[in-house]
Scaffold this active site. Structure first.
Site, PDB file in Angstrom:
ATOM      1  N   HIS A   3      -8.343  -2.593   6.493  1.00 58.06           N
ATOM      2  CA  HIS A   3      -7.732  -3.251   7.660  1.00 58.06           C
ATOM      3  C   HIS A   3      -8.414  -4.614   7.878  1.00 58.06           C
ATOM      4  O   HIS A   3      -8.564  -5.056   9.013  1.00 58.06           O
ATOM      5  CB  HIS A   3      -7.882  -2.330   8.880  1.00 58.06           C
ATOM      6  CG  HIS A   3      -6.996  -2.647  10.054  1.00 58.06           C
ATOM      7  ND1 HIS A   3      -5.646  -2.896   9.950  1.00 58.06           N
ATOM      8  CD2 HIS A   3      -7.268  -2.735  11.391  1.00 58.06           C
ATOM      9  CE1 HIS A   3      -5.142  -3.125  11.147  1.00 58.06           C
ATOM     10  NE2 HIS A   3      -6.108  -3.047  12.048  1.00 58.06           N
ATOM     11  N   HIS A  42     -10.588  -8.551  11.174  1.00 51.97           N
ATOM     12  CA  HIS A  42      -9.385  -8.314  11.966  1.00 51.97           C
ATOM     13  C   HIS A  42      -8.685  -9.597  12.425  1.00 51.97           C
ATOM     14  O   HIS A  42      -8.276  -9.717  13.592  1.00 51.97           O
ATOM     15  CB  HIS A  42      -9.726  -7.446  13.191  1.00 51.97           C
ATOM     16  CG  HIS A  42      -8.565  -6.646  13.700  1.00 51.97           C
ATOM     17  ND1 HIS A  42      -7.699  -7.115  14.671  1.00 51.97           N
ATOM     18  CD2 HIS A  42      -8.111  -5.415  13.390  1.00 51.97           C
ATOM     19  CE1 HIS A  42      -6.787  -6.191  14.940  1.00 51.97           C
ATOM     20  NE2 HIS A  42      -7.007  -5.156  14.167  1.00 51.97           N
ATOM     21  N   ASP A  73      -6.659   3.117  13.527  1.00 57.96           N
ATOM     22  CA  ASP A  73      -7.032   1.755  13.134  1.00 57.96           C
ATOM     23  C   ASP A  73      -8.274   1.267  13.883  1.00 57.96           C
ATOM     24  O   ASP A  73      -8.603   1.748  14.971  1.00 57.96           O
ATOM     25  CB  ASP A  73      -5.892   0.777  13.473  1.00 57.96           C
ATOM     26  CG  ASP A  73      -4.719   0.897  12.516  1.00 57.96           C
ATOM     27  OD1 ASP A  73      -4.668   1.875  11.754  1.00 57.96           O
ATOM     28  OD2 ASP A  73      -3.844   0.011  12.556  1.00 57.96           O
ATOM     29  N   ASP A  74      -8.910   0.261  13.288  1.00 56.88           N
ATOM     30  CA  ASP A  74      -9.914  -0.606  13.941  1.00 56.88           C
ATOM     31  C   ASP A  74     -11.351  -0.082  13.961  1.00 56.88           C
ATOM     32  O   ASP A  74     -12.258  -0.814  14.308  1.00 56.88           O
ATOM     33  CB  ASP A  74      -9.533  -0.977  15.383  1.00 56.88           C
ATOM     34  CG  ASP A  74      -8.266  -1.812  15.450  1.00 56.88           C
ATOM     35  OD1 ASP A  74      -7.708  -2.132  14.374  1.00 56.88           O
ATOM     36  OD2 ASP A  74      -7.827  -2.128  16.559  1.00 56.88           O
ATOM     37  N   HIS A 117      -5.636   4.403  17.584  1.00 49.88           N
ATOM     38  CA  HIS A 117      -6.855   3.613  17.376  1.00 49.88           C
ATOM     39  C   HIS A 117      -8.087   4.462  17.637  1.00 49.88           C
ATOM     40  O   HIS A 117      -8.106   5.234  18.600  1.00 49.88           O
ATOM     41  CB  HIS A 117      -6.847   2.375  18.287  1.00 49.88           C
ATOM     42  CG  HIS A 117      -5.752   1.412  17.966  1.00 49.88           C
ATOM     43  ND1 HIS A 117      -4.474   1.547  18.453  1.00 49.88           N
ATOM     44  CD2 HIS A 117      -5.736   0.318  17.162  1.00 49.88           C
ATOM     45  CE1 HIS A 117      -3.718   0.578  17.971  1.00 49.88           C
ATOM     46  NE2 HIS A 117      -4.444  -0.186  17.183  1.00 49.88           N
TER      47      HIS A 117
HETATM   48 ZN   LIG Z   1      -6.034  -3.346  14.107  1.00 48.25          ZN
END
Ligand SMILES: [Zn+2]
Length: 222
Positions: free
Chosen positions: A68, A72, A17-18, A170
């Site tokens: 995503h 955020h 993620d991210d 991540h």
């Molecule tokens: Zn995230």
């Protein structure tokens, strides 16, 4: 009503993620490539904007890409219109770079595979309205937490093995020791030649997408 799909024995999915992130994503991609392991990257639109080449690389190397949001935010705390803009902007940037769309969504902050609270359920509902499958996580080694080491990440994943089959990691933030934890998780889960990872049934996917993760672990509410 909340429905959960896709539990399978002996198969796990790696999710990052991210990102994309110029420091960590290239190295993670190198490791995944060497181990012949597919993963899914839940990207943040604003990071894609700053790393267009990396999104292209993720796609070209055969990984899945999910939405995503763009900035955020905690979707339980913003209004539905903002949520829609977040999802649509990121979907468009993915489409414009890769030529393909995505139907996979993971909400920031509330991605528990057993959503119970309103904070966890609201994003699932919005995702459904925008025609996404929400992909939760079931194994969270909290690789972002302060002072965590590579060994801790690996140990936590193994400890939570019985909880499900989608591992949350991540590819943005953190430091080198965490990154090496991620790569060790990658090689551990790769099994023999990567066949321990999620299968991609050809019957899955919609026109314009390559998404197959819904066959493994998604939740939706109606
Ligand atoms: Zn995230």
């Amino acid at each position: 009503m909340v429905k959960k799909y896709g539990k399978r024995d002996s198969v796990v999915a790696l999710s990052f993620d991210d990102g994309p992130d110029e420091r960590y994503t290239p190295e993670i991609l190198d490791i995944l490539k060497a181990a012949n392991v597919p993963a899914i990257f839940f990207v943040v639109g604003i990071n894609v904007e700053n790393n267009v080449g990396l999104l292209k690389r993720i796609y070209d190397e055969g990984h899945e890409i999910g939405n995503h949001t763009f900035t955020h935010p905690n979707l339980a705390l913003v209004n539905p219109e903002r949520t829609r803009v977040e999802l649509q902007a990121t979907r468009r940037i993915i489409e414009s770079i890769t030529g393909h769309s995505t139907i996979l969504f993971r909400p920031p902050y509330n991605a528990d595979s057993e959503p119970e609270s309103m904070e966890e359920l609201l994003p699932v509902e919005v995702g459904k309205e925008e025609n996404y499958y929400t992909v939760a996580e079931s194994i969270d080694p909290q690789d972002w937490s302060e002072g965590v080491t590579a060994d801790t990440i690996v140990a936590r994943v193994i400890q939570q093995d019985a909880l499900g089959n989608i591992i949350l990691l991540h590819d943005a933030g953190g430091d080198a020791s965490r990154r090496s934890g991620r790569s060790r998780v990658s090689s551990r889960t790769s099994g023999s030649g990567g066949e321990g990872l999620w299968p991609c049934p050809s019957s899955w996917g919609r026109p314009g997408t390559r998404s197959c993760l819904p066959s493994l672990g998604t939740i939706s509410c109606s």
